[in-house]
Design an enzyme around this catalytic site. Structure first.
Site, mmCIF file in Angstrom:
data_model
loop_
_atom_site.group_PDB
_atom_site.id
_atom_site.type_symbol
_atom_site.label_atom_id
_atom_site.label_comp_id
_atom_site.label_asym_id
_atom_site.label_seq_id
_atom_site.Cartn_x
_atom_site.Cartn_y
_atom_site.Cartn_z
ATOM 1 N N GLY A 274 0.811 -1.213 0.000
ATOM 2 C CA GLY A 274 0.000 0.000 0.000
ATOM 3 C C GLY A 274 0.847 1.266 0.000
ATOM 4 O O GLY A 274 0.627 2.177 -0.792
ATOM 5 N N ASN A 278 9.069 5.962 4.146
ATOM 6 C CA ASN A 278 10.405 6.560 4.069
ATOM 7 C C ASN A 278 10.325 8.009 4.513
ATOM 8 O O ASN A 278 9.559 8.788 3.939
ATOM 9 C CB ASN A 278 10.932 6.512 2.640
ATOM 10 C CG ASN A 278 10.683 5.184 1.972
ATOM 11 O OD1 ASN A 278 11.172 4.170 2.428
ATOM 12 N ND2 ASN A 278 9.893 5.191 0.911
ATOM 13 N N GLU A 309 0.991 6.013 7.435
ATOM 14 C CA GLU A 309 2.402 6.306 7.115
ATOM 15 C C GLU A 309 2.886 7.494 7.929
ATOM 16 O O GLU A 309 4.015 7.516 8.416
ATOM 17 C CB GLU A 309 2.569 6.593 5.618
ATOM 18 C CG GLU A 309 2.106 5.474 4.691
ATOM 19 C CD GLU A 309 2.631 4.109 5.071
ATOM 20 O OE1 GLU A 309 3.790 4.004 5.508
ATOM 21 O OE2 GLU A 309 1.866 3.131 4.936
ATOM 22 N N GLU A 331 4.109 -1.199 13.353
ATOM 23 C CA GLU A 331 2.922 -1.438 12.511
ATOM 24 C C GLU A 331 1.614 -1.415 13.304
ATOM 25 O O GLU A 331 0.611 -0.900 12.831
ATOM 26 C CB GLU A 331 3.066 -2.752 11.737
ATOM 27 C CG GLU A 331 4.182 -2.739 10.697
ATOM 28 C CD GLU A 331 4.111 -1.569 9.717
ATOM 29 O OE1 GLU A 331 3.043 -0.951 9.581
ATOM 30 O OE2 GLU A 331 5.152 -1.255 9.100
#
Ligand SMILES: [Zn+2]
Length: 896
Positions: A274, A278, A309, A331
């Protein structure tokens, strides 16, 4: 074991031996557009303190050209084994400087530096994806998350290209007439898997976010990037709005200023997952740019991903799990924070989607023999790659939600802030988080962590009947556990009754703690049901009427729900009419759990979904539509896997008819209409030859002008219909080619491949099988997935039985020959399907599970990651056989 599969023990040793100061990485992508250039020059200079005289350095690529240690060239003979350089003669307890000049390879697997040519305009793009261990496919590296260092990146790329990386551009100098060398500002200490490089003639737009607080002004430049040919689909306003709201929110909650400078988000082609966090250069699957009209559920999902993210920029990037055992540390947090934030940016239904779909993902992983604790045991990198699963993400997030309730919101976020302050730019383990949360909450969390994070499996909750000897409305709830962990649950049980309009509405709720095998649920005293209280005639009457008792009401805990028989019957007759969307999602999950456990025939579930799945008389349309795609997918799985062969063709026809009926009844232009149109396409491709002509005519009418009022037919529906027509053998190559000429995009090319492979015919399947096994791969990651989707059309299983012996014989070669990402897709995507089931033979003795067991018994030396995939597929096959046997037994009973 291949040296590419670095072990935890090796990583721990290396972490004890060295301290890395800085990387200087120089990549030459100047001739990337030349398809003849298979690799690129990669020069890495690393300075690090070493305790000993030798160390392993990781690199996977085409060649190592030169290695220099502290200024001296090394003899290359025997130095590099294809995945690691074994360096010796370092200066102990001194700073060492190692330079590796190498040729790395462009990737087509999505691992490493992926190269893609846009068929629309012929432009080339490259981007990196390095998690968990593919930095070594781009530069020489100490490939483990806890060896952080500052990174300076130089990238030479063609003139006219943009290069995006973790930091802002520092300087640029021409290299000849055709290339430009860009040097980026050095990063703060960073794990190597978080390095990002994206180069190409990207389309981009920019904005700025600034912190509202006047005391500590902070400005973050925002950027959005995508391929030039997708520019019209980059809905920057909406994307920036979500980004800004997220940055506001996370600054409030985390109290630690965004530490990475700028905030670029880039949509990448042929992306394996998905998105990836970074720092400063977050990469997304470009399917998040919608070329067909999206539903609100898809917009919500994208917002959730953006926010997931974003939370990683703190949980994961600023403080990084020391090793992949603690992947959940980032996560689970990101999944929890992403869902929470999704709700706060305007998608009220975020937790409905979480309950109805994400937790299902968790439960199905938790029910398999390969289940593992949230805090996992990850001995090596191949195992690390498999740990990105429903347990690490969704179960972890559900459990964190419990933790927030347990310690309180304020203590939870105070603990998070303490954790960031203590471990900023470093790495951490479970114990570090517990320490911080204990410090701010004053609670001992060790027992909680042991019961919830360090055990595997999922409990099931059921109201089993009246509590013996108690009055009306006092009930007995029981749990069944896979183990003796006795996880503590805070739960609620709700009572739902039909109201005057036939809706199911909650009339009573009771909250309680569950620590043993069962608990008493007192629904007679709840103030919500005041009019029913007291054990009088009205209250007694409730239990004789259709009603629904929902254990884990409000979705407070992580557990499976088993409805009692009366509640199940009520749900089957009218779950879609539940007023509360969260309860509705949970009830659908409970019904699906029954199908999966062979307690409910798939046909009953199918009928319920087609009759009232996503019914619009629940409170709001958005929430009703939120779970609809999941229900449609479950219907597909239910027919393909949980119904015996003899019933499948009529069931596909029923599903098609039912979806068609719901489509006709849907409001023009609504998400419901679009969701049912997609269901029509999905089911249509599976019907038997007796129904094929009628269905094909229906599919064509669906996507042709003038079409259905209000239905926007975009490329997704149009190609979906073509794939379905191909599976029915109602489309030829010329028509597919014409469709591609009209829509010459990469997505269309993948759809055309799916359609070609989906056509029934042994020659077609053999061709696809051979192409899929060619090494080096002829197809990219995306094309391989497209071909696999066409190969395994559920209604064509008989055609595929001839491939089974070759599958088992070739498994280890497949694993050895392809990078993990591709190998895993082939192993799962080509796994032999269960077709005919014998009602009298134990499930495990059927051909597919038996063959898997034989393979596992005779291949004890096969890589653990490959064995895990086989165990999981075999378990799914056994589950399917048991469900089919349940239906066959019912049929036999009806006849007898
Ligand atoms: Zn994540």
């Amino acid at each position: 074991m291949s040296s590419a599969n670095l072990t935890r023990a090796e990583a721990e040793q290396r972490s004890a031996d060295i301290e890395v100061h800085a990387y200087d990485i120089d990549l030459d992508l100047a001739v990337a557009p030349d398809p003849g250039a298979t690799g690129f020059a990669s020069t890495t200079t690393i300075t690090f303190l070493s305790a000993g005289e030798d160390v392993r350095l990781d690199f996977i690529g085409e060649a190592v050209l030169a290695v220099m240690v502290n200024g001296q060239d090394r003899d290359l003979d025997g130095l590099w084994d294809g995945s690691a350089l074994h360096l010796t003669g370092l200066l102990p307890n001194r700073t060492n400087r190692v330079q590796v000049r190498a040729i790395a390879a462009y990737s087509r697997t999505g691992q490493g530096l992926h190269r893609f040519v846009d068929p629309v305009d012929g432009e080339t793009y490259v981007y990196s994806h390095l998690e968990p261990a593919d930095a070594r496919r781009v530069f020489a590296t100490f490939e483990q998350p806890d060896l952080k260092a500052s990174m300076i990146l130089h990238v030479t790329a063609p003139v006219g290209w943009s290069v995006v990386a973790n930091q802002e551009v520092g300087s640029q100098v021409p290299v000849g007439d055709t290339a430009l060398r860009t040097t980026f500002h050095p990063t703060p200490p960073l794990s190597t898997y978080l390095v990002a490089v994206c180069a190409g003639p990207w389309h981009h737009v920019h904005d700025l976010w600034s912190q509202r607080s006047e005391t500590s002004p902070l400005e973050v430049p925002l950027g959005l990037w995508c391929r030039a040919s997708l520019a019209e689909y980059l809905d920057a306003e909406e994307l920036f709005a979500t980004t800004r709201k997220g940055l506001d929110l996370f600054h409030d909650l985390f109290g630690f200023p965004y530490p990475w400078g700028k905030y670029d988000q880039l949509f990448a082609p042929e992306y394996n997952i998905g998105a990836m966090e970074n720092p400063g250069c977050i990469t997304f699957n470009e399917k998040y740019l919608f070329t067909s009209r999206p539903t609100r559920q898809e917009l919500a999902q994208r917002a959730g991903t953006i926010l997931h993210e974003m939370s990683h920029l703190w949980f994961g990037d600023l403080v990084t799990p020391a090793w992949w055992d603690d992947l959940w540390l980032k996560e689970s947090f990101a999944e929890y924070m992403g869902t929470r934030a999704e709700r706060e940016v305007g998608f009220d239904e975020a937790w409905v989607a979480f309950a109805g779909a994400r937790k299902e993902w968790a439960a199905s992983a938790d029910l398999m023999p390969t289940t593992h604790p949230i805090a996992a045991d990850i001995p090596d990198l191949e195992a690390a790659r498999q740990n990105f699963d429903g347990i690490t993400y969704a179960k972890g997030a559900a459990v964190l939600r419990q933790l927030v309730a347990y310690v309180g919101e304020d203590a939870f976020f105070a603990g998070a802030r303490l954790y960031f302050t203590r471990h900023a730019f470093g790495s951490a383990q479970l114990v570090d988080l517990l320490d911080a949360l204990e410090a701010t909450s004053g609670r001992n969390l060790r027992a909680w962590a042991e019961q919830w994070l360090q055990t595997a499996g999922v409990d099931e909750l059921e109201v089993v009947g009246p509590e013996p000897g108690a009055g009306p409305g006092v009930l007995r709830l029981e749990r069944t556990s896979p183990d003796a962990a006795r996880r503590p649950h805070r739960i609620a049980v709700g009572l739902y009754l039909p109201d005057g309009d036939g809706h199911l509405a909650r009339v009573r709720r009771s909250e309680l703690d569950l620590s043993g095998d069962g608990a008493v649920v007192d629904l007679s005293l709840d103030p919500l049901g005041a009019e029913l209280r007291g054990g009088g005639p009205a209250a007694a009457d409730v239990w004789a009427r259709p009603h629904l008792l929902l254990p884990n009401d409000d979705d407070l805990t992580y557990a499976l729900t088993r409805l009692d028989p009366t509640s199940r019957a009520t749900a089957l007759a009218g779950a879609g009419g539940m007023v509360d969307p969260l309860a509705q999602a949970q009830v659908w999950s409970a019904l699906w759990n029954d199908v999966r456990e062979a307690r409910l025939p798939a046909a009953a579930y199918l009928r319920a979904v087609l009759d009232h799945g996503g019914r619009l008389d629940s409170r709001d349309e958005e929430s009703a539509t939120t779970v609809l795609p999941r229900l449609v997918a479950c219907v597909g799985t239910g027919i393909a896997d949980y119904l015996p062969e003899v019933l499948r063709a009529p069931a596909w026809a029923d599903a098609f008819d039912g979806a068609w009926r719901r489509l006709g009844a849907a409001r023009p232009g609504s998400d419901q209409q679009l969701a049912w149109a997609r269901a029509v396409v999905r089911f249509g491709g599976q019907v038997g030859s007796a129904d094929a002509d009628v269905v094909a005519a229906g599919l064509r009418s669906l996507v042709q002008e003038p079409g259905l009022a209000g239905l926007e037919v975009g490329p997704e529906l149009r190609w979906g219909a073509l794939v379905a027509l191909a599976a029915l053998d109602r489309v030829d190559d010329e028509e597919l080619d014409r469709a591609l000429a009209a829509d010459p995009t990469a997505a269309a090319r993948a759809h055309r491949l799916t359609a070609r492979v989906a056509r029934p015919g042994i020659e077609t399947k053999q061709w696809a099988w051979d192409e899929l096994h060619r090494s080096p791969a002829v197809w990219s990651n995306e094309e391989i997935s497209a071909a696999l989707a066409g190969f395994a059309v559920a209604s064509q299983r008989e055609l595929l039985t001839g491939f089974t012996p070759g599958y088992w014989a070739g498994l280890e070669q497949v694993w050895g020959r392809f990078p993990n990402e591709i190998a895993a897709r082939l192993v799962s995507g080509l796994f032999p399907a269960v077709n005919e089931v014998d009602p009298d033979r134990p499930a495990a003795e059927h051909e597919v599970p038996a063959a898997a067991r034989d393979w596992l018994a005779t291949r004890s030396a096969a890589p653990a990651a490959l064995r895990r995939l086989v165990v999981e597929q075999a378990d799914a096959a056994e589950r399917a056989i048991r469900a089919q046997q349940g239906v066959l037994a019912l049929l036999a009973g009806e006849k007898g």
